[in-house]
Design a protein around this motif. Structure first.
Motif, PDB file in Angstrom:
ATOM      1  N   PRO A   1     -25.871  -7.842  21.232  1.00 14.87           N
ATOM      2  CA  PRO A   1     -25.400  -6.402  21.703  1.00 14.87           C
ATOM      3  C   PRO A   1     -24.490  -6.642  22.726  1.00 14.87           C
ATOM      4  N   ILE A   2     -24.784  -7.517  23.821  1.00 14.96           N
ATOM      5  CA  ILE A   2     -23.874  -7.291  24.977  1.00 14.96           C
ATOM      6  C   ILE A   2     -22.435  -8.006  24.325  1.00 14.96           C
ATOM      7  N   LEU A   3     -22.254  -8.802  23.367  1.00 17.55           N
ATOM      8  CA  LEU A   3     -21.208  -9.389  23.028  1.00 17.55           C
ATOM      9  C   LEU A   3     -20.531  -8.027  22.123  1.00 17.55           C
ATOM     10  N   LEU A   4     -21.224  -7.393  21.395  1.00 17.71           N
ATOM     11  CA  LEU A   4     -20.706  -6.202  20.762  1.00 17.71           C
ATOM     12  C   LEU A   4     -19.988  -5.240  21.509  1.00 17.71           C
ATOM     13  N   HIS A   5     -20.484  -4.807  22.871  1.00 19.17           N
ATOM     14  CA  HIS A   5     -19.966  -4.037  24.013  1.00 19.17           C
ATOM     15  C   HIS A   5     -18.547  -4.775  24.359  1.00 19.17           C
ATOM     16  N   ILE A   6     -18.948  -6.038  24.695  1.00 17.81           N
ATOM     17  CA  ILE A   6     -17.575  -6.587  25.030  1.00 17.81           C
ATOM     18  C   ILE A   6     -16.527  -6.725  24.082  1.00 17.81           C
ATOM     19  N   ALA A   7     -16.657  -6.715  22.532  1.00 17.56           N
ATOM     20  CA  ALA A   7     -15.712  -6.708  21.759  1.00 17.56           C
ATOM     21  C   ALA A   7     -15.244  -5.194  21.505  1.00 17.56           C
ATOM     22  N   GLU A   8     -16.250  -4.143  21.835  1.00 20.64           N
ATOM     23  CA  GLU A   8     -15.527  -2.877  21.591  1.00 20.64           C
ATOM     24  C   GLU A   8     -14.483  -2.538  22.756  1.00 20.64           C
ATOM     25  N   LYS A   9     -14.874  -3.004  24.119  1.00 18.10           N
ATOM     26  CA  LYS A   9     -13.877  -2.768  25.090  1.00 18.10           C
ATOM     27  C   LYS A   9     -12.642  -3.551  24.952  1.00 18.10           C
ATOM     28  N   THR A  10     -12.713  -4.881  24.281  1.00 19.15           N
ATOM     29  CA  THR A  10     -11.328  -5.598  24.255  1.00 19.15           C
ATOM     30  C   THR A  10     -10.681  -5.670  22.859  1.00 19.15           C
ATOM     31  N   ASN A  11     -11.103  -4.900  21.847  1.00 21.61           N
ATOM     32  CA  ASN A  11     -10.689  -4.678  20.639  1.00 21.61           C
ATOM     33  C   ASN A  11     -10.767  -6.120  20.062  1.00 21.61           C
ATOM     34  N   MET A  12     -11.886  -6.838  20.085  1.00 15.81           N
ATOM     35  CA  MET A  12     -12.316  -8.018  19.638  1.00 15.81           C
ATOM     36  C   MET A  12     -12.879  -7.708  17.879  1.00 15.81           C
ATOM     37  N   ASP A  13     -12.300  -8.356  17.216  1.00 18.64           N
ATOM     38  CA  ASP A  13     -13.146  -8.277  15.691  1.00 18.64           C
ATOM     39  C   ASP A  13     -14.311  -9.341  15.693  1.00 18.64           C
ATOM     40  N   VAL A  14     -15.289  -8.873  15.275  1.00 16.49           N
ATOM     41  CA  VAL A  14     -16.565  -9.490  15.161  1.00 16.49           C
ATOM     42  C   VAL A  14     -16.956 -10.041  13.674  1.00 16.49           C
ATOM     43  N   SER A  15     -17.150 -11.176  13.324  1.00 11.42           N
ATOM     44  CA  SER A  15     -17.650 -11.455  12.076  1.00 11.42           C
ATOM     45  C   SER A  15     -18.915 -12.425  12.260  1.00 11.42           C
ATOM     46  N   MET A  16     -20.047 -11.828  11.531  1.00 11.72           N
ATOM     47  CA  MET A  16     -21.297 -12.335  11.624  1.00 11.72           C
ATOM     48  C   MET A  16     -21.877 -13.227  10.655  1.00 11.72           C
ATOM     49  N   LEU A  17     -22.379 -14.610  10.963  1.00  7.97           N
ATOM     50  CA  LEU A  17     -22.734 -15.496   9.872  1.00  7.97           C
ATOM     51  C   LEU A  17     -24.073 -15.975  10.198  1.00  7.97           C
ATOM     52  N   LEU A  18     -24.983 -15.927   9.127  1.00  9.95           N
ATOM     53  CA  LEU A  18     -26.255 -16.298   9.335  1.00  9.95           C
ATOM     54  C   LEU A  18     -26.361 -17.833   9.309  1.00  9.95           C
ATOM     55  N   ARG A  19     -26.765 -18.398  10.270  1.00 10.63           N
ATOM     56  CA  ARG A  19     -26.812 -19.937  10.746  1.00 10.63           C
ATOM     57  C   ARG A  19     -27.370 -20.430   9.484  1.00 10.63           C
ATOM     58  N   ASP A  20     -28.614 -20.225   9.056  1.00  7.71           N
ATOM     59  CA  ASP A  20     -29.186 -20.958   7.767  1.00  7.71           C
ATOM     60  C   ASP A  20     -28.579 -20.971   6.551  1.00  7.71           C
ATOM     61  N   SER A  21     -27.627 -20.063   6.435  1.00  5.54           N
ATOM     62  CA  SER A  21     -26.682 -19.965   5.203  1.00  5.54           C
ATOM     63  C   SER A  21     -25.381 -20.812   5.423  1.00  5.54           C
ATOM     64  N   ASN A  22     -25.220 -21.255   6.583  1.00 12.15           N
ATOM     65  CA  ASN A  22     -23.748 -21.580   7.082  1.00 12.15           C
ATOM     66  C   ASN A  22     -23.905 -23.143   7.946  1.00 12.15           C
ATOM     67  N   LEU A  23     -24.689 -23.786   7.575  1.00 13.67           N
ATOM     68  CA  LEU A  23     -25.183 -24.913   8.444  1.00 13.67           C
ATOM     69  C   LEU A  23     -23.941 -25.950   8.360  1.00 13.67           C
ATOM     70  N   GLU A  24     -22.988 -25.958   7.749  1.00 16.62           N
ATOM     71  CA  GLU A  24     -21.806 -27.018   7.752  1.00 16.62           C
ATOM     72  C   GLU A  24     -21.051 -26.368   9.066  1.00 16.62           C
ATOM     73  N   LEU A  25     -21.001 -24.808   8.986  1.00 16.81           N
ATOM     74  CA  LEU A  25     -20.206 -24.675  10.305  1.00 16.81           C
ATOM     75  C   LEU A  25     -21.055 -24.728  11.532  1.00 16.81           C
ATOM     76  N   MET A  26     -22.460 -24.443  11.626  1.00 19.45           N
ATOM     77  CA  MET A  26     -23.539 -24.683  12.693  1.00 19.45           C
ATOM     78  C   MET A  26     -23.608 -26.111  13.114  1.00 19.45           C
TER      79      MET A  26
END
Length: 182
Positions: A68-93
């Motif tokens: 939620p703190i990141l989401l506030h920062i993203a809103e204030k800075t016009n940053m796009d956010v993409s959420m990935l579930l760790r357990d479904s994306n172990l190659e990136l994790m």
């Protein structure tokens, strides 16, 4: 896979929150009660086109307070956010292991307009890590008869600290911002 493709694969924060099964109320409480400060550093960040990939899971207490703190920062800075579930994306994790071995989350991967990593943050602010270490230092040995009970009590205390401690939220904010302005 490129970071741009990972970003495109993710879900919106709204979809992530809507589908949460654990810590949803706590995450929303933190989001509602965190007051982002007037901070000129945010203006500097708003001038940089950027995006962030968030590796997370809804059962994670650290994600509950950090997202939620990141989401506030993203809103204030016009940053796009993409959420990935760790357990479904172990190659990136597995490219972002903590101490080279732990799949600790959340991990925030900040990207420039070309999809290049410009910063990484997570899973905890150093000041929060010190508080967590203090809480867990009081646990008995794992083979102690009261270990399970003490473990559950410690997790409960940790969740409460993450949910209610304004200093924790401010430490997380400062840590993320300091990572971004380097």
């Amino acid at each position: 896979m490129t970071l741009n493709k990972w970003f495109a694969k993710g879900m919106s924060p709204e979809t992530y929150i809507e589908n949460m099964q654990q810590h949803k109320e706590n995450l929303q409480h933190i989001y509602e009660h965190f007051n982002i400060p007037d901070d000129e550093r945010l203006e500097t960040l708003a001038d940089r086109p950027s995006r962030v990939i968030v590796l997370t899971e809804d059962w994670c207490g650290d994600a509950m307070v950090n997202v939620p703190i990141l989401l506030h920062i993203a809103e204030k800075t016009n940053m796009d956010v993409s959420m990935l579930l760790r357990d479904s994306n172990l190659e990136l994790m597995d490219q972002y292991l903590t101490n080279g071995k732990s799949r600790s989350i959340p991990i925030f991967i900040f990207l420039d307009e070309n999809g290049n990593e410009v910063a990484k943050w997570g899973p905890r602010a150093p000041e929060v890590q010190a508080k967590v270490d203090g809480l867990f230092s009081n646990l008995p040995a794992k083979d102690a008869p009261d270990y399970e009970e003490k473990w559950k009590a410690t997790l409960s205390a940790l969740t409460q600290m993450f949910r209610e401690d304004e200093k924790v939220r401010n430490d997380v904010y400062e840590s993320i911002i300091n990572t971004l302005v380097k």
